[in-house]
Scaffold this motif. Structure first.
Motif, PDB file in Angstrom:
ATOM      1  N   THR A  31      17.130 135.469 -23.526  1.00  0.00           N
ATOM      2  CA  THR A  31      16.926 134.261 -24.334  1.00  0.00           C
ATOM      3  C   THR A  31      17.085 133.006 -23.484  1.00  0.00           C
ATOM      4  O   THR A  31      16.301 132.055 -23.594  1.00  0.00           O
ATOM      5  CB  THR A  31      17.921 134.230 -25.517  1.00  0.00           C
ATOM      6  OG1 THR A  31      17.713 135.377 -26.336  1.00  0.00           O
ATOM      7  CG2 THR A  31      17.723 132.980 -26.352  1.00  0.00           C
ATOM      8  N   MET A  34      13.996 132.838 -21.123  1.00  0.00           N
ATOM      9  CA  MET A  34      12.759 132.515 -21.838  1.00  0.00           C
ATOM     10  C   MET A  34      12.821 131.114 -22.433  1.00  0.00           C
ATOM     11  O   MET A  34      11.791 130.422 -22.526  1.00  0.00           O
ATOM     12  CB  MET A  34      12.504 133.552 -22.927  1.00  0.00           C
ATOM     13  CG  MET A  34      12.217 134.958 -22.404  1.00  0.00           C
ATOM     14  SD  MET A  34      10.916 135.012 -21.152  1.00  0.00           S
ATOM     15  CE  MET A  34       9.499 134.456 -22.093  1.00  0.00           C
ATOM     16  N   SER A  35      14.018 130.663 -22.834  1.00  0.00           N
ATOM     17  CA  SER A  35      14.161 129.282 -23.323  1.00  0.00           C
ATOM     18  C   SER A  35      13.929 128.302 -22.175  1.00  0.00           C
ATOM     19  O   SER A  35      13.309 127.240 -22.352  1.00  0.00           O
ATOM     20  CB  SER A  35      15.550 129.076 -23.920  1.00  0.00           C
ATOM     21  OG  SER A  35      15.738 129.898 -25.056  1.00  0.00           O
ATOM     22  N   TYR A  37      12.031 128.924 -19.640  1.00  0.00           N
ATOM     23  CA  TYR A  37      10.573 128.974 -19.429  1.00  0.00           C
ATOM     24  C   TYR A  37       9.851 128.042 -20.405  1.00  0.00           C
ATOM     25  O   TYR A  37       9.000 127.237 -20.006  1.00  0.00           O
ATOM     26  CB  TYR A  37      10.092 130.414 -19.597  1.00  0.00           C
ATOM     27  CG  TYR A  37       8.614 130.534 -19.905  1.00  0.00           C
ATOM     28  CD1 TYR A  37       7.663 130.348 -18.909  1.00  0.00           C
ATOM     29  CD2 TYR A  37       8.187 130.823 -21.198  1.00  0.00           C
ATOM     30  CE1 TYR A  37       6.304 130.451 -19.198  1.00  0.00           C
ATOM     31  CE2 TYR A  37       6.837 130.934 -21.492  1.00  0.00           C
ATOM     32  CZ  TYR A  37       5.905 130.733 -20.493  1.00  0.00           C
ATOM     33  OH  TYR A  37       4.563 130.824 -20.784  1.00  0.00           O
ATOM     34  N   GLN A  38      10.205 128.136 -21.694  1.00  0.00           N
ATOM     35  CA  GLN A  38       9.536 127.302 -22.691  1.00  0.00           C
ATOM     36  C   GLN A  38       9.878 125.826 -22.475  1.00  0.00           C
ATOM     37  O   GLN A  38       9.005 124.950 -22.626  1.00  0.00           O
ATOM     38  CB  GLN A  38       9.955 127.737 -24.100  1.00  0.00           C
ATOM     39  CG  GLN A  38       9.426 129.096 -24.529  1.00  0.00           C
ATOM     40  CD  GLN A  38       7.941 129.086 -24.874  1.00  0.00           C
ATOM     41  OE1 GLN A  38       7.226 128.132 -24.572  1.00  0.00           O
ATOM     42  NE2 GLN A  38       7.469 130.156 -25.481  1.00  0.00           N
ATOM     43  N   SER A  81      11.374 131.934 -14.339  1.00  0.00           N
ATOM     44  CA  SER A  81      12.065 132.213 -15.608  1.00  0.00           C
ATOM     45  C   SER A  81      11.281 133.217 -16.446  1.00  0.00           C
ATOM     46  O   SER A  81      11.872 134.109 -17.072  1.00  0.00           O
ATOM     47  CB  SER A  81      12.295 130.915 -16.388  1.00  0.00           C
ATOM     48  OG  SER A  81      11.071 130.249 -16.625  1.00  0.00           O
ATOM     49  N   TRP A  82       9.960 133.103 -16.459  1.00  0.00           N
ATOM     50  CA  TRP A  82       9.144 134.078 -17.203  1.00  0.00           C
ATOM     51  C   TRP A  82       9.261 135.464 -16.572  1.00  0.00           C
ATOM     52  O   TRP A  82       9.467 136.457 -17.268  1.00  0.00           O
ATOM     53  CB  TRP A  82       7.678 133.643 -17.210  1.00  0.00           C
ATOM     54  CG  TRP A  82       6.752 134.712 -17.731  1.00  0.00           C
ATOM     55  CD1 TRP A  82       6.075 135.645 -17.006  1.00  0.00           C
ATOM     56  CD2 TRP A  82       6.453 134.979 -19.106  1.00  0.00           C
ATOM     57  NE1 TRP A  82       5.350 136.476 -17.825  1.00  0.00           N
ATOM     58  CE2 TRP A  82       5.564 136.084 -19.129  1.00  0.00           C
ATOM     59  CE3 TRP A  82       6.834 134.397 -20.298  1.00  0.00           C
ATOM     60  CZ2 TRP A  82       5.065 136.611 -20.306  1.00  0.00           C
ATOM     61  CZ3 TRP A  82       6.328 134.922 -21.480  1.00  0.00           C
ATOM     62  CH2 TRP A  82       5.458 136.016 -21.474  1.00  0.00           C
ATOM     63  N   SER A 146      13.232 131.191 -28.104  1.00  0.00           N
ATOM     64  CA  SER A 146      12.653 130.359 -27.040  1.00  0.00           C
ATOM     65  C   SER A 146      11.481 129.535 -27.554  1.00  0.00           C
ATOM     66  O   SER A 146      11.288 128.382 -27.135  1.00  0.00           O
ATOM     67  CB  SER A 146      12.200 131.239 -25.865  1.00  0.00           C
ATOM     68  OG  SER A 146      11.169 132.130 -26.259  1.00  0.00           O
ATOM     69  N   VAL A 149      12.942 126.653 -29.262  1.00  0.00           N
ATOM     70  CA  VAL A 149      13.399 125.674 -28.271  1.00  0.00           C
ATOM     71  C   VAL A 149      12.238 124.777 -27.844  1.00  0.00           C
ATOM     72  O   VAL A 149      12.377 123.538 -27.737  1.00  0.00           O
ATOM     73  CB  VAL A 149      14.016 126.383 -27.052  1.00  0.00           C
ATOM     74  CG1 VAL A 149      14.201 125.422 -25.886  1.00  0.00           C
ATOM     75  CG2 VAL A 149      15.340 127.028 -27.424  1.00  0.00           C
TER      76      VAL A 149
END
Length: 566
Positions: A31, A34-35, A37-38, A81-82, A146, A149
């Protein structure tokens, strides 16, 4: 106070919660990544807007270098991050799916059957597809968070430019999710029905494969194929229905997301035209309007995957939460004891009573084949003790008081249709790899010619269900497996029906020799096996009607003579 059905947690929800708790660490790490990343994805159009804003004020090379460096950091953050976030989540997903597959398989292989209204083919689907879809919840939750976010970051950035832009994103997101939440319920119901129909089709084809040879024998294969075609067609129709629902869901989500993006872009353009926001803020707003469609799409799709995971978890719960059909005891039989059957009434059995002393070789000649099958079912504990009348004692103790594992370690019942597995001759004879009497079992069952026929010997490959073996070879392989187990008590049910008379004579002599001193019960109509037994029990009309040696019965019982003489 009793808990009502409406407040009691459903088994499917409990399975999903177990999966989430068990992978808490991986989900937190996934999380966060992926957060990140977003957030970095969202930062890209924000950075572009800021670059445009500062470039218009300061056209120096230093500002350009800082801008390029900032974009490089953002792109690197997005990539790494992805990569690592999905690696963590997919590893946890795959591991969790494996755990549930093993759990379902373990339930299916437990010695005490469970009261579940599913065929073996359906349980196979539960242990594969449903286990995978249930484990998807581990990826769904982090992706959902994510995506949220990303929406929050975009909303805050737009609100800093103009409050109306931020409110438009928030209100639009709530409206989109409200519409899709209603549609996702339809997806869940349709998916549950599709999974059930696909499972039934799998069970049907499994039954068809098992019965292919006898179906060909009496020409019933075409009718069976048509029955499968009907079930499969029904599953296909439901799959098309699910595809339509999913298509409508995806189309609606895409359309609503596009409407929101267009609304944000047009509103930002109007505000820039009125001079309420700068050009840089306009670039940022238009960029975020385009970018936000992707997290919104993910955010919108997640409820659908949650419903699919819930539907699969409910199907797994049918197997995992099903109660055992019987409650076994915890005792152990006395070693070297006898086998006693007293007044057993089950199916065609109408009060069967007999005993087999320790070390004795006894044969049962059943005039009605169904009676032999019913007796084998009772002795194998396939029929729970509470479902039949009378008592069965193993080693002086009632079966109901013994653990199933202890019964089967002490008393082995080899069915007449013993399953042959894909593998080798050796793994079929000794699946656990612990047998010490494989050579003796091969010789006693007259499987030596099959072993000698192939260069690999016992390591000769056997196809699924023994497709590359003849009927007699499969039966002798099953017998070899039963003999190699070297159990204290052995029950054989029609072990030589598919072999010729000469081979049958040799098998009878070998089995009697190998099992000397061990308790053995053979249900058969084979004269060779009947003659090799210490005594023969005649089972007729569901009761034991006569008892003597084979030769004495032949000499004095005309009905017996007609039943077993060949």
């Amino acid at each position: 106070m009793k808990t009502s059905d409406t407040t009691r947690p459903r088994p499917g929800a409990a399975i999903l919660l177990t999966a989430l708790r068990r992978n808490k660490g991986a989900m937190i790490a996934g999380t966060v990544l992926m957060s990140l990343y977003q957030a970095a994805e969202t930062a890209f159009p924000i950075a572009l807007g800021l670059i445009v804003e500062h470039t218009m004020r300061d056209r120096g090379l230093g500002s350009l270098g800082v801008s390029i460096g900032s974009l490089a950091v953002i792109i690197t953050t997005v990539s790494l991050s992805w990569r690592f976030g999905m690696r963590v989540l997919q590893k946890a997903n795959t591991t969790e799916a494996h755990r549930w597959r093993v759990r379902v398989a373990a339930c299916g292989l437990q010695p005490v059957a469970r009261d579940v209204d599913l065929k073996s083919g359906e349980i196979l689907t539960v242990a594969t597809e449903d286990a995978d879809q249930t484990a998807d919840i581990i990826e769904v939750v982090p992706l959902l968070i994510s995506s949220l976010v990303a929406v929050v970051v975009a909303s805050v950035a737009l609100a800093l430019a103009d409050l109306r832009l931020g409110l438009l994103v928030i209100v639009g997101t709530v409206a989109i999710l409200s519409v899709l939440a209603v549609m996702s319920k339809r997806i869940g119901a349709s998916t549950r029905e599709q999974q059930a129909k696909v499972a039934r089709a799998g069970a049907k084809v499994a039954d068809l494969i098992i019965g292919l040879r006898p179906l060909h024998g009496f020409g019933g294969n075409h009718a069976a194929f048509e029955a499968y075609r009907e079930v499969s067609t029904d599953a296909k129709r439901q799959a098309i229905t699910v595809a339509r629902v999913n298509g409508a869901y995806a189309g609606t989500a895409l359309a609503l997301n596009a409407v929101l993006a267009a609304a944000v872009s047009l509103t930002a353009g109007l505000l820039a035209f009125e001079g309420r926001i700068t050009i840089g803020e306009l670039v940022m707003a238009v960029g975020l309007a385009q970018f936000i469609m992707e997290p919104l799409r993910l955010f919108a799709e997640m409820p659908k995957y949650v419903m699919m995971a819930r539907a699969s978890a409910e199907r797994m719960a049918l197997v995992l939460a099903a109660r055992p059909v019987m409650t076994a005891g915890a005792g152990h039989p006395e070693p070297g004891g006898s086998l006693e059957v007293e007044g057993v009434r089950h199916g065609t059995l109408q009060g069967v009573t007999f005993s087999v002393a320790a070390g004795e070789f006894v044969a049962i000649a059943a005039y009605q084949p169904r009676a032999a099958a019913d007796l084998a079912s009772v002795l194998a504990v396939n029929a729970a003790p509470h479902t039949y009348g009378g008592v069965v004692r193993v080693g002086g103790r009632e079966i109901a008081d013994l653990s199933i594992e202890a019964v089967r370690e002490h008393l082995l019942v080899n069915p007449y249709d013993g399953e042959i597995f894909a593998g080798t001759l050796r793994t079929n004879i000794d699946p656990a790899g612990t047998g010490r009497t494989i050579t003796e079992a091969v010789e006693a069952s007259m499987l030596t010619d099959v072993v000698a026929l192939h260069r690999e010997g016992l390591d000769h490959v056997v196809r699924d269900r023994g497709a590359n073996l003849s009927g007699g070879q499969r039966q002798r392989l099953s017998l070899a497996r039963a003999l190699a187990a070297d159990s204290e008590m052995l029950v054989l049910h029609d072990p030589t029906t598919a072999v010729d008379a000469v081979t049958e004579q040799l098998i009878a002599r070998n089995v009697a020799k190998l099992r000397r001193g061990r308790t053995t019960l053979v249900m058969t109509s084979s004269p060779a096996l009947l003659d090799a037994a210490d005594r023969v029990l005649v089972l007729d009309g569901g009761v034991v009607t006569a008892e003597d040696t084979h030769r004495n019965l032949l000499a004095g019982d005309d009905a017996y003579c007609r039943a077993v003489a060949r």
